[in-house]
Design a protein around this motif. Structure first.
Motif, PDB file in Angstrom:
ATOM      1  N   GLY A 102       4.000   1.596 -11.953  1.00  0.00           N
ATOM      2  CA  GLY A 102       3.497   0.243 -11.713  1.00  0.00           C
ATOM      3  C   GLY A 102       3.920  -0.285 -10.349  1.00  0.00           C
ATOM      4  N   VAL A 103       4.249   0.628  -9.418  1.00  0.00           N
ATOM      5  CA  VAL A 103       4.592   0.204  -8.050  1.00  0.00           C
ATOM      6  C   VAL A 103       3.309   0.225  -7.218  1.00  0.00           C
ATOM      7  CG1 VAL A 103       5.854   0.837  -5.936  1.00  0.00           C
ATOM      8  CG2 VAL A 103       6.974   1.014  -8.174  1.00  0.00           C
ATOM      9  N   PRO A 104       2.898  -0.914  -6.667  1.00  0.00           N
ATOM     10  CA  PRO A 104       1.636  -0.950  -5.922  1.00  0.00           C
ATOM     11  C   PRO A 104       1.728  -0.217  -4.593  1.00  0.00           C
ATOM     12  CG  PRO A 104       2.727  -3.076  -5.786  1.00  0.00           C
ATOM     13  CD  PRO A 104       3.548  -2.234  -6.721  1.00  0.00           C
ATOM     14  N   LEU A 105       0.561   0.167  -4.086  1.00  0.00           N
ATOM     15  CA  LEU A 105       0.558   0.945  -2.849  1.00  0.00           C
ATOM     16  C   LEU A 105      -0.595   0.536  -1.953  1.00  0.00           C
ATOM     17  CD1 LEU A 105      -1.787   3.453  -2.844  1.00  0.00           C
ATOM     18  CD2 LEU A 105      -0.344   4.194  -4.732  1.00  0.00           C
ATOM     19  N   ILE A 106      -0.418   0.858  -0.681  1.00  0.00           N
ATOM     20  CA  ILE A 106      -1.463   0.703   0.331  1.00  0.00           C
ATOM     21  C   ILE A 106      -1.855   2.109   0.758  1.00  0.00           C
ATOM     22  CG2 ILE A 106      -2.005  -0.189   2.632  1.00  0.00           C
ATOM     23  CD1 ILE A 106       0.278  -2.237   2.244  1.00  0.00           C
ATOM     24  N   SER A 107      -3.134   2.431   0.634  1.00  0.00           N
ATOM     25  CA  SER A 107      -3.571   3.772   1.025  1.00  0.00           C
ATOM     26  C   SER A 107      -3.886   3.766   2.523  1.00  0.00           C
ATOM     27  CB  SER A 107      -4.811   4.178   0.235  1.00  0.00           C
ATOM     28  OG  SER A 107      -5.839   3.226   0.420  1.00  0.00           O
ATOM     29  N   THR A 165      -2.644  -2.714 -12.594  1.00  0.00           N
ATOM     30  CA  THR A 165      -2.946  -1.578 -13.478  1.00  0.00           C
ATOM     31  C   THR A 165      -3.986  -1.979 -14.526  1.00  0.00           C
ATOM     32  OG1 THR A 165      -1.048  -2.168 -14.826  1.00  0.00           O
ATOM     33  CG2 THR A 165      -0.692  -0.524 -13.151  1.00  0.00           C
ATOM     34  N   PHE A 217      -0.767  -3.089   8.891  1.00  0.00           N
ATOM     35  CA  PHE A 217      -0.516  -3.227   7.447  1.00  0.00           C
ATOM     36  C   PHE A 217       0.977  -3.497   7.196  1.00  0.00           C
ATOM     37  CE2 PHE A 217      -4.348  -0.374   6.130  1.00  0.00           C
ATOM     38  CZ  PHE A 217      -5.156  -1.492   5.982  1.00  0.00           C
ATOM     39  N   TYR A 267       1.783  -7.073   5.539  1.00  0.00           N
ATOM     40  CA  TYR A 267       1.906  -7.056   4.073  1.00  0.00           C
ATOM     41  C   TYR A 267       3.267  -6.573   3.599  1.00  0.00           C
ATOM     42  CZ  TYR A 267      -2.929  -7.678   5.239  1.00  0.00           C
ATOM     43  OH  TYR A 267      -4.073  -8.135   5.822  1.00  0.00           O
ATOM     44  N   PRO A 298       0.067 -13.748   3.669  1.00  0.00           N
ATOM     45  CA  PRO A 298      -1.057 -12.851   3.902  1.00  0.00           C
ATOM     46  C   PRO A 298      -2.077 -12.833   2.767  1.00  0.00           C
ATOM     47  CG  PRO A 298       0.793 -11.588   3.075  1.00  0.00           C
ATOM     48  CD  PRO A 298       1.240 -13.025   3.128  1.00  0.00           C
ATOM     49  N   TRP A 299      -1.756 -13.440   1.603  1.00  0.00           N
ATOM     50  CA  TRP A 299      -2.638 -13.216   0.450  1.00  0.00           C
ATOM     51  C   TRP A 299      -3.591 -14.372   0.168  1.00  0.00           C
ATOM     52  CZ3 TRP A 299      -1.682  -8.314   0.093  1.00  0.00           C
ATOM     53  CH2 TRP A 299      -0.384  -7.810   0.161  1.00  0.00           C
ATOM     54  N   ASP A 334       9.161  -2.874  -5.238  1.00  0.00           N
ATOM     55  CA  ASP A 334       8.778  -2.190  -4.003  1.00  0.00           C
ATOM     56  C   ASP A 334       7.260  -2.175  -3.851  1.00  0.00           C
ATOM     57  OD1 ASP A 334      11.131  -1.266  -2.629  1.00  0.00           O
ATOM     58  OD2 ASP A 334      11.523   0.065  -4.324  1.00  0.00           O
ATOM     59  N   LEU A 335       6.828  -2.004  -2.617  1.00  0.00           N
ATOM     60  CA  LEU A 335       5.422  -1.792  -2.274  1.00  0.00           C
ATOM     61  C   LEU A 335       5.411  -0.619  -1.301  1.00  0.00           C
ATOM     62  CD1 LEU A 335       2.377  -2.523  -1.815  1.00  0.00           C
ATOM     63  CD2 LEU A 335       3.150  -4.258  -0.182  1.00  0.00           C
ATOM     64  N   GLU A 389       5.301  -5.954 -10.295  1.00  0.00           N
ATOM     65  CA  GLU A 389       5.724  -5.424 -11.598  1.00  0.00           C
ATOM     66  C   GLU A 389       4.692  -4.461 -12.181  1.00  0.00           C
ATOM     67  OE1 GLU A 389       8.318  -4.839 -14.518  1.00  0.00           O
ATOM     68  OE2 GLU A 389       8.722  -6.282 -12.909  1.00  0.00           O
ATOM     69  N   ARG A 390       3.437  -4.770 -12.005  1.00  0.00           N
ATOM     70  CA  ARG A 390       2.379  -3.929 -12.588  1.00  0.00           C
ATOM     71  C   ARG A 390       1.225  -3.775 -11.593  1.00  0.00           C
ATOM     72  NH1 ARG A 390       2.220  -8.743 -15.783  1.00  0.00           N
ATOM     73  NH2 ARG A 390       0.327  -9.953 -15.438  1.00  0.00           N
ATOM     74  N   GLY A 391       1.612  -3.497 -10.370  1.00  0.00           N
ATOM     75  CA  GLY A 391       0.624  -3.380  -9.302  1.00  0.00           C
ATOM     76  C   GLY A 391      -0.011  -2.015  -9.255  1.00  0.00           C
ATOM     77  N   TRP A 392      -1.147  -1.959  -8.601  1.00  0.00           N
ATOM     78  CA  TRP A 392      -1.867  -0.698  -8.451  1.00  0.00           C
ATOM     79  C   TRP A 392      -2.103  -0.456  -6.958  1.00  0.00           C
ATOM     80  CZ3 TRP A 392      -7.814  -0.638  -9.171  1.00  0.00           C
ATOM     81  CH2 TRP A 392      -8.322   0.624  -8.831  1.00  0.00           C
ATOM     82  N   HIS A 452       1.258   9.379  -5.092  1.00  0.00           N
ATOM     83  CA  HIS A 452       0.280   8.344  -5.416  1.00  0.00           C
ATOM     84  C   HIS A 452       0.256   8.071  -6.931  1.00  0.00           C
ATOM     85  CE1 HIS A 452      -3.677   6.307  -4.460  1.00  0.00           C
ATOM     86  NE2 HIS A 452      -3.937   6.633  -5.714  1.00  0.00           N
ATOM     87  N   TYR A 453       0.132   9.146  -7.711  1.00  0.00           N
ATOM     88  CA  TYR A 453       0.047   8.957  -9.162  1.00  0.00           C
ATOM     89  C   TYR A 453       1.411   8.634  -9.777  1.00  0.00           C
ATOM     90  CZ  TYR A 453      -4.846  10.117  -8.954  1.00  0.00           C
ATOM     91  OH  TYR A 453      -6.186  10.078  -8.669  1.00  0.00           O
ATOM     92  N   HIS A 498       1.629   4.987  -9.524  1.00  0.00           N
ATOM     93  CA  HIS A 498       0.813   4.406 -10.597  1.00  0.00           C
ATOM     94  C   HIS A 498       1.613   4.367 -11.902  1.00  0.00           C
ATOM     95  CE1 HIS A 498      -2.526   4.348  -7.994  1.00  0.00           C
ATOM     96  NE2 HIS A 498      -3.363   5.154  -8.604  1.00  0.00           N
ATOM     97  N   TRP A 504       2.342  -8.707  -9.409  1.00  0.00           N
ATOM     98  CA  TRP A 504       1.786  -7.551  -8.683  1.00  0.00           C
ATOM     99  C   TRP A 504       2.877  -6.501  -8.467  1.00  0.00           C
ATOM    100  CZ3 TRP A 504       1.168  -5.952  -3.107  1.00  0.00           C
ATOM    101  CH2 TRP A 504       0.204  -4.950  -3.005  1.00  0.00           C
ATOM    102  N   ARG A 534      -7.193  -1.606 -12.874  1.00  0.00           N
ATOM    103  CA  ARG A 534      -7.552  -0.193 -12.703  1.00  0.00           C
ATOM    104  C   ARG A 534      -8.209   0.355 -13.973  1.00  0.00           C
ATOM    105  NH1 ARG A 534      -2.645   2.308 -11.635  1.00  0.00           N
ATOM    106  NH2 ARG A 534      -2.361   3.028 -13.746  1.00  0.00           N
ATOM    107  N   PHE A 538      -4.113  -1.977  -3.100  1.00  0.00           N
ATOM    108  CA  PHE A 538      -4.427  -3.060  -2.199  1.00  0.00           C
ATOM    109  C   PHE A 538      -5.732  -2.640  -1.525  1.00  0.00           C
ATOM    110  CE2 PHE A 538      -2.823  -5.208   1.817  1.00  0.00           C
ATOM    111  CZ  PHE A 538      -3.663  -4.573   2.702  1.00  0.00           C
TER     112      PHE A 538
END
Lengths: 434, 434
Positions: free
Chosen positions: A140-145, B92, A157, A161, B55-56, A115-116, B69-72, A133-134, A137, B67, B95, B74
């Motif tokens: 290990g799921v990435p995020l867009i702030s 991560t 976005f 993405y 997009p990347w 997931d993202l 799997e161990r994304g933080w 958010h944390y 983290h 990403w 990070r 964007f």
């Protein structure tokens, strides 16, 4: 329980005083069975303590020097009721625990690696979305702030993405979906498959949940807690609970780190299982913010009946139903604002936004409801719409209301938390007494 | 160096193509001595790559599945030049490294346990302040997130909770200080002792630095990097460099993880030490975003002369002087916008905000400067002020300018990054050719 009690006895001036006033000593609490001995803590006590001992109060066992040595962040309530907001300092230890416990809630909802997420909130000092958010983290799921971005940019976005998870308030998720439609982008066809909503009861209000699910073609999950006592989610549904359509949306309760109690609001004695009571919570795990028997004040019905997902923790049946102090009485009938929201949003003729105004004229409560037509029902005449809606509200709420229909788009749009009810009646009665 | 090269060779389609076009093989780079063999990368190449492969792009060696799997998070550029912003995905691993390297920069400035920071930025997808946020986490220095809050609320946070470190853009630090004064709060007497400014050259512009230091009674430090290649600070001053008042404000360069080069903008050959050249940077440590010989484009003069603080890394003399493509030529003289800012803000008769407009009329460049009086010099008449300012600008810039004085408060206030120069002249010449 024994450790949390002893920690507060030793390190919290506020709690030491309360314990002593209740005739308790340092060794009076050994287990959860001793819970009834512990005095309750009300929001007002905390407020007074912080105003008398600015800026932090004497509540937290955390010493100033420890925060400055291993501090993390500072959180606050929105501060509308007091001259300064109530504030809460957390440590790096708390951050690690939040991440772990928050991840448990998100995993229960069905969020996984792959997931993202996109977080549409302002990244201020409110607890709720920082906790997500944390937690992401930790997983290990990435995020867009989405901090500082407007809805157009957030929609861009999503289009570019392809995040799969959207995190925001229930008010914003409806607002954003309609805005995207106006921009020619279909939320239903977007990449979002799961919505994690917090800050308001919306995701547990059946009609709001149904609207969001239809608008977005996605599951909506409620993530509830409270700044004072439950920073990571106290309650969160599993995907099993969210998928069933015929019953109220329950939430699992994180019983191993929070002790939830449902109590009678007058006697503060436990109500029988499954009966609604006022929620009182103890937090057993925090370094900066442990708290015993805090009157969170929302109405809750607790069930220990096993869930089909296999989780053994108790559940809040139908989620939270609103704060005890927000219960309103109209012509002798008791309502939560969420019940009015549910009644209105279950009508397909009505748009997402509405306003409810309560007045007392002569001896009578007057209820005025202002709605917009929903754009999908343009074929109905105004007269027909009005008659349908008045009739339906009488059927569901048991009230005859004055109805005003205003053009679509003229009511204010709630982007963060909603405040759609205005009560101008004199405070003549206690809604809880008979 | 050898590892970063090999990693890009194996995993980045974009770099593999560039290396092959330059006649390089997988084992062509063994150490920093091989740097000159590696082709430069310009911003435009990256932009084209991302537009061709949305997009990347094919630039990052990071695989999508890694990403997820161990994304933080964007990050993105602001996206004013292209239809969509350029985007950067970090992991991560990144990070953790950002936290560690960022902490090195903040420690060099003099930030320590015992400090409390307030971050006044919108927590969107820009890199700079997120890097500080996680660096503070690494150090155990607690912070107040100012996302979504207005200046009044941020000022209230400063008054009530006494943070010692303020992080924001140079434009905002002046804006905020004046706003606090207008609210009757003295920035000089506030708890802020150190300002960490990023996003614009302001903290290295002597007159701006002096104004901020006088307004706040605090040190101001420049923290510079760039979204593409230097997410934690590439440059940061030590407290020794910031405290000296008689020389330009240098910045240390993080030479063990970034390789900075100062090159001639036409030949791209190294300029002698101490001479200004265009900055080209290689990033050796990132999992998601390593990059070799990126033309960052700012003008820099590199000195290896030891600093009195004992740090042995090279320094950027006077910090960064602006982007090569922002160099402007007025009546045959070359300027960076920062030089104009310095000249204007060194005049006590002039307020913080100003506007510079360039036109070409007949055969002549016309320079129009709009200023406000500074509120501290109300005793001077408008005529006297005008004469003083025109005279002083002629002396420092070597230009006669048309000066307009508008009432205090009428120019727009820059809260994030400033854009105070408008150049309406036809693009007739290359400012770098003679």
């Amino acid at each position: 329980m024994a450790v949390a009690y002893r920690y507060l006895w030793e390190c919290s001036r506020f709690y030491r005083r309360k314990f002593e006033e209740a005739g308790l000593g340092p060794d009076s609490v050994h287990s959860v069975d001793d819970l009834p001995k512990i005095p309750l803590t009300h929001r007002e006590e905390w407020l007074e303590d912080q105003e008398a001992n600015p800026p932090w109060g004497t509540f937290s066992p955390l010493r100033d020097e420890d925060w400055l040595e291993r501090g993390w962040m500072f959180f606050s309530t929105s501060g509308t009721t007091a001259k300064s907001p109530r504030v809460f300092r957390h440590t790096t230890f708390d951050r690690d625990i939040w991440g772990y416990l928050g991840a448990r809630g998100l995993h229960s909802m069905g969020i996984r690696n792959g997931d993202l997420a996109i977080l549409c909130f302002s990244y201020g000092t409110s607890v709720g979305f920082w906790s997500m958010h944390y937690a992401l983290h930790h997983m290990g799921v990435p995020l867009i702030s989405g901090g500082g971005a407007n809805t157009e940019r957030r929609a861009m976005f999503i289009q570019n993405y392809r995040p799969t998870v959207l995190m925001c308030t229930p008010s914003y998720v409806l607002y954003m979906g309609r805005k995207m439609e106006a921009l020619g982008i279909s939320p239903r066809e977007s990449s979002i498959r799961l919505i994690c909503a917090s800050g308001e009861p919306g995701a547990c209000v059946p009609a709001t949940k149904k609207r969001v699910e239809e608008l977005w073609g996605a599951e909506i999950h409620d993530h509830f807690g409270c700044t004072e006592v439950a920073m990571p989610p106290l309650g969160y549904p599993c995907s099993h609970l969210v998928k069933r359509k015929d019953k109220p949306v329950d939430s699992h309760l994180m019983e191993d780190v929070y002790i939830p109690e449902a109590l009678d609001p007058q006697t503060y004695q436990p109500v029988p299982e499954g009966q609604p009571g006022v929620l009182v919570v103890s937090n057993l795990y925090s370094e900066a913010q442990p708290i015993l028997r805090y009157v969170m004040g929302d109405w809750i019905a607790i069930s220990t009946e096993p869930c089909e997902c296999g989780r053994t923790h108790a559940r809040a049946v139908g989620g939270l139903r609103g704060r005890n102090d927000k219960l309103i009485k109209i012509r002798g009938l008791l309502f939560f604002p969420a019940a009015i929201e549910d009644a209105i949003r279950s009508l397909p003729e009505v748009g997402d936004e509405f306003r409810v105004e309560l007045d007392h004229v002569g001896d009578m409560d007057q209820v005025k409801v202002t709605i917009e037509p929903s754009p999908q029902t343009a074929e109905i005449s105004d007269r027909e719409r009005r008659a349908k809606v008045v009739e339906a509200l009488k059927g569901t709420l048991g009230l005859r209301v004055d109805l005003e229909v205003v053009p679509y788009g003229s009511l204010p749009r709630s982007k963060f938390k909603s405040d759609r009810l205005t009560d101008r009646r004199p405070k003549l009665f206690n809604p809880h007494g008979e």
